[in-house]
Design an enzyme around this catalytic site. Structure first.
Site, PDB file in Angstrom:
ATOM      1  N   ARG A 103      27.203  37.947  89.387  1.00 47.22           N
ATOM      2  CA  ARG A 103      28.447  38.147  89.460  1.00 47.22           C
ATOM      3  C   ARG A 103      29.256  39.154  89.123  1.00 47.22           C
ATOM      4  O   ARG A 103      30.089  39.883  88.675  1.00 47.22           O
ATOM      5  CB  ARG A 103      29.631  37.055  89.403  1.00 47.22           C
ATOM      6  CG  ARG A 103      29.297  36.216  90.591  1.00 47.22           C
ATOM      7  CD  ARG A 103      30.947  34.910  91.059  1.00 47.22           C
ATOM      8  NE  ARG A 103      30.087  33.968  89.475  1.00 47.22           N
ATOM      9  CZ  ARG A 103      31.233  33.279  88.643  1.00 47.22           C
ATOM     10  NH1 ARG A 103      32.518  33.556  88.705  1.00 47.22           N
ATOM     11  NH2 ARG A 103      30.143  31.976  88.111  1.00 47.22           N
ATOM     12  N   ASP A 133      25.026  34.014  77.160  1.00 42.21           N
ATOM     13  CA  ASP A 133      26.318  35.239  77.672  1.00 42.21           C
ATOM     14  C   ASP A 133      27.393  33.820  77.226  1.00 42.21           C
ATOM     15  O   ASP A 133      28.752  33.828  77.824  1.00 42.21           O
ATOM     16  CB  ASP A 133      26.556  34.757  78.896  1.00 42.21           C
ATOM     17  CG  ASP A 133      26.003  33.344  79.014  1.00 42.21           C
ATOM     18  OD1 ASP A 133      25.871  32.144  78.581  1.00 42.21           O
ATOM     19  OD2 ASP A 133      26.182  33.178  80.839  1.00 42.21           O
ATOM     20  N   TYR A 163      35.265  75.419  62.594  1.00 36.46           N
ATOM     21  CA  TYR A 163      33.327  75.016  62.840  1.00 36.46           C
ATOM     22  C   TYR A 163      33.596  75.463  61.542  1.00 36.46           C
ATOM     23  O   TYR A 163      32.917  76.683  60.927  1.00 36.46           O
ATOM     24  CB  TYR A 163      32.896  75.761  63.997  1.00 36.46           C
ATOM     25  CG  TYR A 163      31.095  74.903  63.791  1.00 36.46           C
ATOM     26  CD1 TYR A 163      30.847  73.216  63.693  1.00 36.46           C
ATOM     27  CD2 TYR A 163      29.839  75.866  63.617  1.00 36.46           C
ATOM     28  CE1 TYR A 163      30.299  72.371  63.662  1.00 36.46           C
ATOM     29  CE2 TYR A 163      29.013  74.973  63.387  1.00 36.46           C
ATOM     30  CZ  TYR A 163      28.929  73.885  63.721  1.00 36.46           C
ATOM     31  OH  TYR A 163      28.240  72.321  63.155  1.00 36.46           O
ATOM     32  N   TYR A 197      23.537  78.903  63.179  1.00 34.10           N
ATOM     33  CA  TYR A 197      22.168  78.060  64.233  1.00 34.10           C
ATOM     34  C   TYR A 197      21.641  79.758  64.560  1.00 34.10           C
ATOM     35  O   TYR A 197      22.377  80.292  65.065  1.00 34.10           O
ATOM     36  CB  TYR A 197      22.534  77.089  65.299  1.00 34.10           C
ATOM     37  CG  TYR A 197      21.809  76.946  66.046  1.00 34.10           C
ATOM     38  CD1 TYR A 197      20.645  75.848  65.660  1.00 34.10           C
ATOM     39  CD2 TYR A 197      22.102  76.970  67.325  1.00 34.10           C
ATOM     40  CE1 TYR A 197      20.039  76.034  66.566  1.00 34.10           C
ATOM     41  CE2 TYR A 197      21.346  76.259  68.266  1.00 34.10           C
ATOM     42  CZ  TYR A 197      19.752  75.952  68.308  1.00 34.10           C
ATOM     43  OH  TYR A 197      18.542  75.489  68.751  1.00 34.10           O
ATOM     44  N   ARG A 209      34.833  95.317  58.385  1.00 37.58           N
ATOM     45  CA  ARG A 209      35.493  95.385  59.497  1.00 37.58           C
ATOM     46  C   ARG A 209      35.882  96.777  59.029  1.00 37.58           C
ATOM     47  O   ARG A 209      35.884  97.525  58.563  1.00 37.58           O
ATOM     48  CB  ARG A 209      36.949  94.599  58.430  1.00 37.58           C
ATOM     49  CG  ARG A 209      38.315  94.605  59.497  1.00 37.58           C
ATOM     50  CD  ARG A 209      39.734  94.642  58.923  1.00 37.58           C
ATOM     51  NE  ARG A 209      39.658  93.689  58.152  1.00 37.58           N
ATOM     52  CZ  ARG A 209      40.796  93.096  57.411  1.00 37.58           C
ATOM     53  NH1 ARG A 209      41.777  94.519  56.976  1.00 37.58           N
ATOM     54  NH2 ARG A 209      40.958  92.142  56.693  1.00 37.58           N
TER      55      ARG A 209
END
Ligand code: UD1
Ligand code: CA
Length: 456
Positions: free
Chosen positions: A16, A103, A363, A384, A437
């Site tokens: 069931r 159970d 991050y 990474y 920059r």
């Protein structure tokens, strides 16, 4: 001292549940039902725990492979007595055997301990139910002594009126259990080897039959369907919520918290609605958790506030920090005291020292950040290179201007300032302003393009 072995019956198909997964592996409060039973059994410090499994191939042994239990396969399933028989070769005749069910997940240690105190002989865990339908009935004689258990399908009309029912959980002297099981027959309405038939045999052998009752009725509820699982889940969550309230935790709504593991709280903790706590979580004094936070295997120290919709996984947060809303701390993050982490900031495998701030859209991965550092909005550590991960070191009193990329491995030395919009690929000198920059220029007289008229 009584020697104890435990047998956990877990061979039933669970038709069931309408699932390919064995029934006992479905989770309650974030943990497989049978794991709850194993964990509870372990508190009794038994010699052996034997799990009798049947359906789902090796799924049950695989799920319990780190639990230090033994397994016995029951194939085919010929009844509860037959199931216990499959475990007998692992059991010690000098001791007692406790039968539990994979159970029936919420059985509690205190109840089992009480069964152990009931006296020598056979002890049955029974409950009185207003509606005993479906259960085996406990039959007693005029003196009130148990004489047997009769299954619903085999009961007379008078026996069907009995409200004391068999939960199935029992504690038996193992040597006698072995002889009784060998004598079981299938001459009943279901053609099964009924474990319950050993009660009549015990009485015939002059073995005392005791009964004990569970601390709460939900402990003995068995699960046969997703609907029953959902009901028992809610019951357990209410139990956990009441436990927290009774310890002084403020819950905005005890019906809207989910604890899937162990949540420990200090004094004056406040938890808003919709929060989920998984694994081992500890919250210090005066910690406030905003709505809809998910916190897993984490510790959060005194006075820290977690604003709504924050996720914290396998991380430690110090005192008086301000986290979120919408912050994400991934595994291996360690925040010291007075750290601020704002919205849409993701931190992974990083340590952030006292008083540092990353308030917007960042991050920070594989990074060590010193004290009193300010991480400007939109700052990203590029940890990474597509193959390997590298660390970023940001020393004390650094100011990182907004929208900076720090390409690891790189160290931003003490007191340095990084101009907004920089891509930093080399270590920066202490106390200096570093930026990368291109210069701003103006092209005077330039005009925007205009839409060309289309000639027909
Ligand atoms: C059993 C008891 C009944 C009790 C009820 C409580 C017997 C004969 N009856 O009835 O007195 O009131 O539990 O819920 O014991 N199982 C196996 N292998 C088998 C058969 C069962 O492992 O061959 C396991 C099932 O997975 C389940 C448990 O034993 O966990 C009980 O089996 P079930 O068939 O549901 O017994 P009931 O008819 O409910
Ligand atoms: Ca049943």
């Amino acid at each position: 001292m009584n020697l104890l072995d435990v047998v956990i019956l877990a061979a039933g198909k669970g038709t069931r549940m309408y699932s390919d997964k064995p029934k006992v592996l479905h989770a309650l409060a974030g943990k497989a039902m049978v794991q709850h039973v194993v964990d509870c059994a372990k508190k009794l410090d038994p010699q052996q725990i034997v799990v009798v499994y049947g359906h789902g191939g090796d799924a049950v042994p695989l799920a319990l492979k780190t639990s230090d239990v033994l397994f016995a396969i029951q194939e085919p399933q010929l009844g509860t007595g037959h199931a216990v028989q499959q475990a007998m070769s692992h059991l010690d005749d000098e001791g007692q055997t406790l039968v539990l069910y994979g159970d029936v997940p919420l059985i509690q240690h205190a109840t089992l301990h009480q069964m152990q105190q009931a006296g020598s002989g056979l002890t049955l865990l029974t409950v009185n139910m207003d509606n005993p339908a479906g259960y085996g009935r406990i039959v007693r004689n005029g003196q009130g002594d148990v004489t047997g258990i009769v299954e619903q399908k085999d009961a007379t009309e008078d026996e069907l009126l009995i409200r004391e029912v068999n939960t199935g959980i029992m504690l038996a002297p193992t040597r006698q259990l072995r002889t009784w099981l060998a004598k079981l027959r299938t001459n009943n309405s279901q053609g099964e080897y009924y474990l319950t038939d050993i009660v009549g045999m015990a009485v015939a052998d002059g073995i005392a039959v005791h009964t004990a009752q569970p601390g709460q009725e939900w402990e003995i509820h068995g699960i046969n369907s997703k609907s029953q699982l959902a009901v028992l889940e809610r019951t357990w969550q209410q139990v956990e919520a009441q436990r927290l309230l009774s310890q002084g935790v403020t819950l905005a709504d005890p019906d809207r918290i989910d604890v899937r593991g162990a949540l420990g709280c200090g004094r004056d903790v406040e938890i808003d609605v919709g929060c989920i706590f998984e694994g081992n979580v500890t919250l210090g004094n005066r910690v406030q958790i905003g709505a809809y936070c998910i916190i897993r295997n984490a510790s959060i120290a005194d006075g820290t506030q977690i604003a709504p919709y924050s996720h914290i996984d396998s991380s430690d947060v110090g005192e008086n920090c301000r986290i979120g809303p919408y912050a994400r701390l991934r595994p291996g993050s360690k925040l010291h005291d007075d750290v601020h982490v704002g919205n849409f900031v993701e931190i992974k495998n990083s340590e952030i020292d006292k008083g540092s701030k990353a308030n917007h859209l960042s991050y920070i991965g594989d990074t060590t950040i010193g004290s009193r550092v300010n991480i400007g909005a939109g700052t990203i550590t590029c940890n990474y290179d597509g193959a390997n991960k590298f660390r970023t070191i940001i020393e004390d009193d650094v100011f990182i201007g907004s929208d900076t990329q720090l390409v690891a491995p790189v160290t931003v030395a003490k007191g340095s300032t990084i101009g907004a919009g920089s891509t930093i690929t080399r270590n920066t000198p202490e106390g200096e302003l570093t930026l990368s920059r291109s210069k701003q220029m103006t092209i005077s007289g330039w005009s925007r393009p205009v839409k060309k008229a289309i000639s027909k």
